[in-house]
Design an enzyme around this catalytic site. Structure first.
Site, mmCIF file in Angstrom:
data_model
loop_
_atom_site.group_PDB
_atom_site.id
_atom_site.type_symbol
_atom_site.label_atom_id
_atom_site.label_comp_id
_atom_site.label_asym_id
_atom_site.label_seq_id
_atom_site.Cartn_x
_atom_site.Cartn_y
_atom_site.Cartn_z
ATOM 1 N N GLU A 263 23.575 -14.896 39.800
ATOM 2 C CA GLU A 263 23.484 -13.997 38.644
ATOM 3 C C GLU A 263 23.235 -14.837 37.419
ATOM 4 O OE1 GLU A 263 27.001 -11.528 38.125
ATOM 5 O OE2 GLU A 263 26.878 -10.880 40.205
ATOM 6 N N ASN B 206 24.428 -14.857 33.362
ATOM 7 C CA ASN B 206 25.250 -14.271 32.306
ATOM 8 C C ASN B 206 24.580 -14.542 30.967
ATOM 9 O OD1 ASN B 206 27.275 -13.510 34.156
ATOM 10 N ND2 ASN B 206 28.039 -15.598 34.139
ATOM 11 N N VAL C 212 34.146 -17.378 28.938
ATOM 12 C CA VAL C 212 35.507 -17.877 28.719
ATOM 13 C C VAL C 212 35.527 -19.407 28.868
ATOM 14 C CG1 VAL C 212 37.883 -17.846 29.604
ATOM 15 C CG2 VAL C 212 36.550 -15.721 29.571
ATOM 16 N N ILE D 87 26.452 -15.685 52.737
ATOM 17 C CA ILE D 87 26.684 -17.135 52.693
ATOM 18 C C ILE D 87 28.177 -17.367 52.910
ATOM 19 C CG2 ILE D 87 26.427 -19.247 51.311
ATOM 20 C CD1 ILE D 87 23.740 -17.868 51.859
ATOM 21 N N ARG E 188 25.720 -14.289 27.934
ATOM 22 C CA ARG E 188 26.741 -14.332 26.880
ATOM 23 C C ARG E 188 27.410 -15.700 26.871
ATOM 24 N NH1 ARG E 188 29.252 -12.218 31.551
ATOM 25 N NH2 ARG E 188 30.899 -13.628 32.200
HETATM 26 C C1 MV4 Z 1 27.712 -13.483 47.789
HETATM 27 C C2 MV4 Z 1 28.624 -14.151 48.619
HETATM 28 C C3 MV4 Z 1 28.169 -14.598 49.840
HETATM 29 N N1 MV4 Z 1 26.892 -14.378 50.213
HETATM 30 N N2 MV4 Z 1 26.448 -13.290 48.207
HETATM 31 C C4 MV4 Z 1 30.856 -12.159 44.442
HETATM 32 C C5 MV4 Z 1 30.606 -11.514 43.116
HETATM 33 C C6 MV4 Z 1 29.165 -11.334 42.995
HETATM 34 N N3 MV4 Z 1 28.761 -11.753 41.727
HETATM 35 C C7 MV4 Z 1 28.565 -12.132 44.075
HETATM 36 N N4 MV4 Z 1 29.596 -12.546 44.970
HETATM 37 C C8 MV4 Z 1 29.332 -13.116 46.155
HETATM 38 N N5 MV4 Z 1 28.059 -12.997 46.592
HETATM 39 C C9 MV4 Z 1 26.069 -13.724 49.399
HETATM 40 N N6 MV4 Z 1 24.816 -13.510 49.788
HETATM 41 C C10 MV4 Z 1 29.927 -14.315 48.170
HETATM 42 C C11 MV4 Z 1 30.295 -13.791 46.932
HETATM 43 C C12 MV4 Z 1 31.669 -13.975 46.576
HETATM 44 C C13 MV4 Z 1 32.031 -14.820 45.531
HETATM 45 C C14 MV4 Z 1 31.097 -15.468 44.766
HETATM 46 C C15 MV4 Z 1 31.462 -16.287 43.741
HETATM 47 C C16 MV4 Z 1 32.795 -16.488 43.471
HETATM 48 C C17 MV4 Z 1 33.762 -15.847 44.205
HETATM 49 C C18 MV4 Z 1 33.399 -15.005 45.234
HETATM 50 C C19 MV4 Z 1 34.370 -14.359 45.980
HETATM 51 C C20 MV4 Z 1 34.003 -13.540 46.987
HETATM 52 C C21 MV4 Z 1 32.644 -13.334 47.297
#
Ligand code: MV4
Length: 447
Positions: A288, A290, A295, A203, A292
């Protein structure tokens, strides 16, 4: 209701939990490492037990030492705070075996959300939108590449045990797939002891918007509105706010309903957060969950005027929640103040604080464990304070934050205050035009 809660944590969150316990007439036990003898959580708790040396692996993460502290103080519940053992299923299990209530969801619930593929499958069953991707684990490089072509590039390879961006790779074409697969597998194995990978459509320029939920022991789940968390750097949040400047009334309602469905489907007990990616077309996808307190729970507390720690304790004690959903009535922003040098790649800067003055005034809240003379130890998280402002509108809130940051004085160590001051004047931040890529191009300028 509990008589005595042991707080298996340190820093501002330990203090935050002690405050609510005192208001509820519950006795508190602090645990601390040798490096935290001078900490306020030790002073403000009714009792304190040293649980080991500075290294967290020998103290705050050492279950046997924490359970020994539970035994000698006769605590009847444990609050894990955030970080450390807060999402450790084994710790929740050990608490149950000792007959002490873990303030949070069951070990099974923590485990199911900790495994990202299981979490995603659970959300699909619940009818919550997820990012299109592989059906479970990728069995081999060849299988991964086949799935990538079905999804269509760009794709993201993710670790099922992941979180915090570890074992995560963006792949733009077949040539890049092999090397990305190998390095993600290696990193996931080394970081989590589990090298299982899956793939999703990448995305582009997403926002990170999360919904706070609460569920009780009777299957009732409510949401407590959203938090905008797109201002991050290397998967560390820097600023959070509520409401999100990106959400429409309709989207807020849809995402709130999706988060409730997620919580109801798993009979979630406790407060938790359902994280979503929101794309530029305002489509949202489960990312995801969480299990818990986080912050940034404070911004939610400010906009709906609600004590989330009290809610956690009541839920754990078997009290029913009101079941009502909450919509922000005001605007709140939180700036995380870290002992880091923002002019030097946010390098950690532990040390002794020679002078300290906290921001004050109408609509300003500062949650901190530090004071003049306090030494920030190098062993733990570098966050030293959270400055939270609340006002009627987003613009007023940013102006208030700007004023509050000008008043926030920390001498002796470097902090992220100058970064936040610059951010509050940034036109894109002020107009609400940002996504998770914001920090890649943000220029702090000269010191
Ligand atoms: C993604 C995404 C774009 N497309 N999944 C970053 C941490 C992990 N929890 C999931 N993350 C991401 N998953 C898809 N399919 C972009 C991120 C991501 C991101 C997400 C939330 C906040 C900051 C971020 C920074 C870089 C990448």
């Amino acid at each position: 209701m509990f008589e005595k809660i042991l707080i298996a944590n340190r820093g501002e969150i330990a203090l935050r939990i002690i405050r609510t316990c005192r208001e509820m007439g519950i006795k508190t036990v602090a645990v601390y490492s040798k490096a935290d003898q001078e900490s306020l959580h030790v002073r403000f708790a009714d009792e304190a037990v040293c649980i080991g040396p500075a290294a967290s692996s020998e103290s705050y993460l050492k279950m046997s030492n924490i359970m020994a502290a539970v035994e000698i103080t006769n605590a009847d519940a444990v609050h894990p705070g955030y970080g450390f053992l807060a999402e450790n299923a084994e710790f929740a299990e050990v608490c149950t075996q000792y007959g002490v209530k873990f303030i949070g969801p069951s070990a099974a619930m923590i485990r199911s959300m900790g495994d990202k593929i299981t979490a995603k499958e659970t959300m699909i069953k619940a009818g919550v939108p997820v990012v299109p991707g592989s059906d479970g684990l990728l069995k081999s490089l060849e299988h991964g590449m086949k799935v990538a072509n079905e999804i269509g590039y760009p794709v993201m390879i993710k670790a099922t045990a992941g979180g915090g961006g570890k074992g995560m790779r963006i792949v733009w074409n077949d040539e890049e797939f092999g090397p990305a697969w190998d390095s993600a597998k290696q990193e996931a194995g080394a970081s989590f002891g589990n090298d299982g990978l899956y793939a999703e459509k990448f995305i582009e320029e997403p926002r990170h918007i999360e919904i706070q939920i609460a569920g009780d022991q009777f299957g009732s789940v409510c949401h407590l509105s959203e938090r905008e968390c797109s201002i991050q750097r290397r998967h560390q949040k820097l600023v959070e706010e509520s409401p999100s400047p990106f959400l429409t009334k309709k989207l807020r309602k849809e995402m709130g309903e999706a988060a409730i469905k997620a919580g109801e489907c798993i009979k979630y007990e406790g407060v938790g957060t359902v994280e979503f990616l929101v794309d530029k077309y305002k489509k949202f996808y489960f990312m995801e969950m969480n299990t818990r307190i986080q912050v940034e729970h404070t911004v939610t507390e400010e906009v709906i005027d609600f004590d989330l720690i009290k809610e956690q304790i009541k839920i754990a004690a078997g009290i029913k929640i009101s079941g009502k959903n909450y919509i922000p009535q005001m605007h709140a922003i939180e700036c995380r103040i870290n002992a880091e040098d923002p002019y030097n790649d946010f390098r950690p800067c532990p040390g002794t604080i020679s002078s300290f003055h906290s921001s004050k005034g109408h609509g300003v809240r500062v949650d901190t464990h530090v004071y003049a003379g306090y030494t920030v130890p190098p062993y733990y998280d570098s966050m030293i304070a959270k400055v939270i402002c609340r006002a009627q509108t987003r613009e007023e809130c940013i102006n208030k934050m700007s004023r509050a940051l000008d008043e926030f004085i920390v001498e002796g160590i470097k902090t992220t205050v100058p970064f936040h001051q610059k951010l509050m004047q940034d036109p894109d931040f002020r107009s609400g035009k940002f996504n998770t890529g914001f920090m890649n191009t943000f220029d702090l300028g000269e010191e």
